[in-house]
Design a protein around this motif. Structure first.
Motif, PDB file in Angstrom:
ATOM      1  N   PRO A   1       0.785  -1.339   0.100  1.00 10.59           N
ATOM      2  CA  PRO A   1      -0.136  -0.055  -0.121  1.00 10.59           C
ATOM      3  C   PRO A   1       1.016   1.318  -0.049  1.00 10.59           C
ATOM      4  O   PRO A   1       1.938   1.284   0.738  1.00 10.59           O
ATOM      5  CB  PRO A   1      -0.832  -0.299   1.289  1.00 10.59           C
ATOM      6  CG  PRO A   1      -0.405  -1.199   2.067  1.00 10.59           C
ATOM      7  CD  PRO A   1       0.737  -2.157   1.193  1.00 10.59           C
ATOM      8  N   ARG A   2       0.502   2.414  -0.701  1.00  5.19           N
ATOM      9  CA  ARG A   2       0.980   3.338  -0.842  1.00  5.19           C
ATOM     10  C   ARG A   2       0.211   4.677  -0.461  1.00  5.19           C
ATOM     11  O   ARG A   2       0.253   5.584  -1.516  1.00  5.19           O
ATOM     12  CB  ARG A   2       1.800   3.490  -2.368  1.00  5.19           C
ATOM     13  CG  ARG A   2       2.711   2.293  -2.507  1.00  5.19           C
ATOM     14  CD  ARG A   2       3.480   2.457  -3.829  1.00  5.19           C
ATOM     15  NE  ARG A   2       4.772   3.042  -3.692  1.00  5.19           N
ATOM     16  CZ  ARG A   2       5.515   3.377  -4.730  1.00  5.19           C
ATOM     17  NH1 ARG A   2       5.190   3.313  -5.965  1.00  5.19           N
ATOM     18  NH2 ARG A   2       6.435   3.976  -4.123  1.00  5.19           N
ATOM     19  N   HIS A   3      -0.489   4.597   0.472  1.00  6.95           N
ATOM     20  CA  HIS A   3      -1.401   5.526   0.759  1.00  6.95           C
ATOM     21  C   HIS A   3      -1.000   6.769   0.979  1.00  6.95           C
ATOM     22  O   HIS A   3      -1.629   7.925   0.829  1.00  6.95           O
ATOM     23  CB  HIS A   3      -2.266   4.978   1.784  1.00  6.95           C
ATOM     24  CG  HIS A   3      -3.237   3.540   1.541  1.00  6.95           C
ATOM     25  ND1 HIS A   3      -3.679   3.492   0.569  1.00  6.95           N
ATOM     26  CD2 HIS A   3      -2.962   2.571   2.322  1.00  6.95           C
ATOM     27  CE1 HIS A   3      -4.090   2.265   0.526  1.00  6.95           C
ATOM     28  NE2 HIS A   3      -3.690   1.755   1.741  1.00  6.95           N
ATOM     29  N   LEU A   4       0.047   6.926   1.938  1.00  9.19           N
ATOM     30  CA  LEU A   4       0.735   8.101   2.152  1.00  9.19           C
ATOM     31  C   LEU A   4       1.366   8.989   0.728  1.00  9.19           C
ATOM     32  O   LEU A   4       0.837   9.851   0.678  1.00  9.19           O
ATOM     33  CB  LEU A   4       2.012   7.970   2.965  1.00  9.19           C
ATOM     34  CG  LEU A   4       2.708   9.066   3.547  1.00  9.19           C
ATOM     35  CD1 LEU A   4       1.995  10.270   4.074  1.00  9.19           C
ATOM     36  CD2 LEU A   4       4.001   8.808   4.296  1.00  9.19           C
ATOM     37  N   LEU A   5       1.892   8.144  -0.034  1.00 10.02           N
ATOM     38  CA  LEU A   5       2.360   8.835  -1.336  1.00 10.02           C
ATOM     39  C   LEU A   5       1.105   9.140  -2.179  1.00 10.02           C
ATOM     40  O   LEU A   5       1.256  10.298  -2.408  1.00 10.02           O
ATOM     41  CB  LEU A   5       3.191   7.821  -2.084  1.00 10.02           C
ATOM     42  CG  LEU A   5       3.687   8.305  -3.370  1.00 10.02           C
ATOM     43  CD1 LEU A   5       4.805   9.602  -3.157  1.00 10.02           C
ATOM     44  CD2 LEU A   5       4.427   7.153  -4.380  1.00 10.02           C
ATOM     45  N   ASN A   6       0.207   8.318  -2.559  1.00  8.55           N
ATOM     46  CA  ASN A   6      -0.776   8.691  -2.972  1.00  8.55           C
ATOM     47  C   ASN A   6      -1.565   9.723  -2.564  1.00  8.55           C
ATOM     48  O   ASN A   6      -2.104  10.794  -3.347  1.00  8.55           O
ATOM     49  CB  ASN A   6      -1.831   7.457  -3.335  1.00  8.55           C
ATOM     50  CG  ASN A   6      -1.396   6.262  -4.146  1.00  8.55           C
ATOM     51  OD1 ASN A   6      -0.399   6.585  -5.081  1.00  8.55           O
ATOM     52  ND2 ASN A   6      -1.795   5.036  -4.090  1.00  8.55           N
ATOM     53  N   GLY A   7      -1.887   9.882  -1.272  1.00  8.18           N
ATOM     54  CA  GLY A   7      -2.573  11.002  -0.599  1.00  8.18           C
ATOM     55  C   GLY A   7      -1.977  12.301  -0.904  1.00  8.18           C
ATOM     56  O   GLY A   7      -2.545  13.410  -1.221  1.00  8.18           O
ATOM     57  N   LEU A   8      -0.576  12.388  -0.708  1.00 10.72           N
ATOM     58  CA  LEU A   8       0.159  13.666  -0.767  1.00 10.72           C
ATOM     59  C   LEU A   8       0.147  14.017  -2.352  1.00 10.72           C
ATOM     60  O   LEU A   8       0.013  15.280  -2.620  1.00 10.72           O
ATOM     61  CB  LEU A   8       1.569  13.266  -0.363  1.00 10.72           C
ATOM     62  CG  LEU A   8       1.811  13.061   1.125  1.00 10.72           C
ATOM     63  CD1 LEU A   8       3.333  12.840   1.244  1.00 10.72           C
ATOM     64  CD2 LEU A   8       1.279  14.429   1.901  1.00 10.72           C
ATOM     65  N   ILE A   9       0.276  13.131  -3.542  1.00  9.26           N
ATOM     66  CA  ILE A   9       0.106  13.572  -4.766  1.00  9.26           C
ATOM     67  C   ILE A   9      -1.240  14.187  -5.050  1.00  9.26           C
ATOM     68  O   ILE A   9      -1.018  15.157  -5.813  1.00  9.26           O
ATOM     69  CB  ILE A   9       0.690  12.378  -5.562  1.00  9.26           C
ATOM     70  CG1 ILE A   9       2.117  11.714  -5.516  1.00  9.26           C
ATOM     71  CG2 ILE A   9       0.215  12.438  -6.950  1.00  9.26           C
ATOM     72  CD1 ILE A   9       2.637  10.497  -6.291  1.00  9.26           C
TER      73      ILE A   9
ATOM     74  N   ALA B   1      -8.006  17.153  -4.412  1.00  8.54           N
ATOM     75  CA  ALA B   1      -7.462  17.575  -3.068  1.00  8.54           C
ATOM     76  C   ALA B   1      -8.037  16.793  -1.943  1.00  8.54           C
ATOM     77  O   ALA B   1      -7.767  16.269  -1.011  1.00  8.54           O
ATOM     78  CB  ALA B   1      -7.456  18.931  -2.834  1.00  8.54           C
ATOM     79  N   GLY B   2      -9.671  16.686  -2.079  1.00  7.68           N
ATOM     80  CA  GLY B   2     -10.537  16.068  -1.305  1.00  7.68           C
ATOM     81  C   GLY B   2     -10.056  14.560  -0.946  1.00  7.68           C
ATOM     82  O   GLY B   2     -10.111  14.001  -0.066  1.00  7.68           O
ATOM     83  N   ILE B   3     -10.068  13.794  -2.458  1.00  4.86           N
ATOM     84  CA  ILE B   3      -9.511  12.354  -2.306  1.00  4.86           C
ATOM     85  C   ILE B   3      -8.396  12.246  -1.610  1.00  4.86           C
ATOM     86  O   ILE B   3      -7.874  11.453  -1.059  1.00  4.86           O
ATOM     87  CB  ILE B   3      -9.464  12.029  -3.942  1.00  4.86           C
ATOM     88  CG1 ILE B   3     -11.154  12.091  -4.317  1.00  4.86           C
ATOM     89  CG2 ILE B   3      -9.004  10.642  -4.085  1.00  4.86           C
ATOM     90  CD1 ILE B   3     -11.119  11.815  -5.687  1.00  4.86           C
ATOM     91  N   GLY B   4      -7.226  13.362  -1.936  1.00  8.55           N
ATOM     92  CA  GLY B   4      -5.851  13.017  -1.103  1.00  8.55           C
ATOM     93  C   GLY B   4      -6.007  13.293   0.257  1.00  8.55           C
ATOM     94  O   GLY B   4      -5.175  12.376   0.940  1.00  8.55           O
ATOM     95  N   VAL B   5      -6.881  14.203   0.740  1.00  6.33           N
ATOM     96  CA  VAL B   5      -7.076  14.354   2.142  1.00  6.33           C
ATOM     97  C   VAL B   5      -7.858  12.956   2.751  1.00  6.33           C
ATOM     98  O   VAL B   5      -7.231  12.613   3.977  1.00  6.33           O
ATOM     99  CB  VAL B   5      -8.069  15.437   2.575  1.00  6.33           C
ATOM    100  CG1 VAL B   5      -8.401  15.456   3.926  1.00  6.33           C
ATOM    101  CG2 VAL B   5      -7.091  16.857   2.274  1.00  6.33           C
ATOM    102  N   ALA B   6      -8.612  12.547   2.122  1.00  7.36           N
ATOM    103  CA  ALA B   6      -9.375  11.167   2.403  1.00  7.36           C
ATOM    104  C   ALA B   6      -8.336   9.987   2.559  1.00  7.36           C
ATOM    105  O   ALA B   6      -8.349   9.128   3.512  1.00  7.36           O
ATOM    106  CB  ALA B   6     -10.511  10.896   1.701  1.00  7.36           C
ATOM    107  N   THR B   7      -7.217  10.128   1.291  1.00  6.12           N
ATOM    108  CA  THR B   7      -6.306   9.095   1.476  1.00  6.12           C
ATOM    109  C   THR B   7      -5.338   9.147   2.569  1.00  6.12           C
ATOM    110  O   THR B   7      -4.978   8.172   3.312  1.00  6.12           O
ATOM    111  CB  THR B   7      -5.734   8.965  -0.121  1.00  6.12           C
ATOM    112  OG1 THR B   7      -6.836   8.883  -0.899  1.00  6.12           O
ATOM    113  CG2 THR B   7      -4.808   7.746  -0.106  1.00  6.12           C
ATOM    114  N   LEU B   8      -5.029  10.291   2.989  1.00  3.98           N
ATOM    115  CA  LEU B   8      -4.159  10.690   4.019  1.00  3.98           C
ATOM    116  C   LEU B   8      -4.749  10.178   5.429  1.00  3.98           C
ATOM    117  O   LEU B   8      -4.139   9.758   6.238  1.00  3.98           O
ATOM    118  CB  LEU B   8      -3.756  12.234   4.036  1.00  3.98           C
ATOM    119  CG  LEU B   8      -2.657  12.407   2.797  1.00  3.98           C
ATOM    120  CD1 LEU B   8      -2.563  14.137   3.000  1.00  3.98           C
ATOM    121  CD2 LEU B   8      -1.412  11.798   3.039  1.00  3.98           C
ATOM    122  N   ALA B   9      -5.890  10.475   5.562  1.00  5.22           N
ATOM    123  CA  ALA B   9      -6.717  10.193   6.757  1.00  5.22           C
ATOM    124  C   ALA B   9      -6.652   8.742   6.948  1.00  5.22           C
ATOM    125  O   ALA B   9      -6.570   8.038   7.998  1.00  5.22           O
ATOM    126  CB  ALA B   9      -8.262  10.771   6.689  1.00  5.22           C
TER     127      ALA B   9
END
Length: 138
Positions: free
Chosen positions: A71-79, A107-115
């Motif tokens: 899983p690369r959730h941090l990278l995907n969320g930041l991107i 940006a909202g999808i990125g925030v959700a991925t980071l969460a």
């Protein structure tokens, strides 16, 4: 007048040839990767059968590096967050602020991925499996 017709004909064929070769290269790559996987699986199967015939203990099944998706959730969320904010600023600059709001979707999808990353990471830490889920192959 013939050279003009020839130039138009070549100009029409350039994108057609590029598309055909692009799709062809992609298909060859997919087929070649599939064949390599099939050969690896066949060799693994033969090795395990030979070990069973000799009465040896079978090792646990190991997956290839290309078979494991970490899983690369941090990278995907930041991107996604960075792309969304950049699109928002760019659209705000060249278009109206109403259109710029569409940049907030990635940006909202990125925030959700980071969460999700931080919630899942906290869950992993409480289970005692380590804190960084990107270092674990699941």
């Amino acid at each position: 007048m013939e050279s003009h017709d020839m130039t138009e004909t070549i100009a029409v064929f350039i994108p057609i040839v590029a598309i055909i070769f692009g799709i062809g290269i992609g298909m060859v790559a997919i087929i070649a990767k599939h064949r390599v996987r099939m050969q690896r699986n066949e060799l693994r199967h033969k090795e395990r059968l030979a070990a069973m015939e000799r009465g040896l203990e079978l090792p646990p099944e190991l997956q290839d590096d290309d078979g494991v998706r970490r899983p690369r959730h941090l990278l995907n969320g930041l991107i996604l967050l960075a792309v969304g904010i950049t699109v928002w600023f760019a659209l705000d600059r060249v278009a109206s602020s109403d259109i710029a709001l569409f940049g907030l979707i990635p940006a909202g999808i990125g925030v959700a991925t980071l969460a999700y990353y931080f919630i899942e990471g906290r869950k992993e830490r409480t289970n005692g499996n380590g804190g960084d889920i990107t270092s674990q192959g699941r």
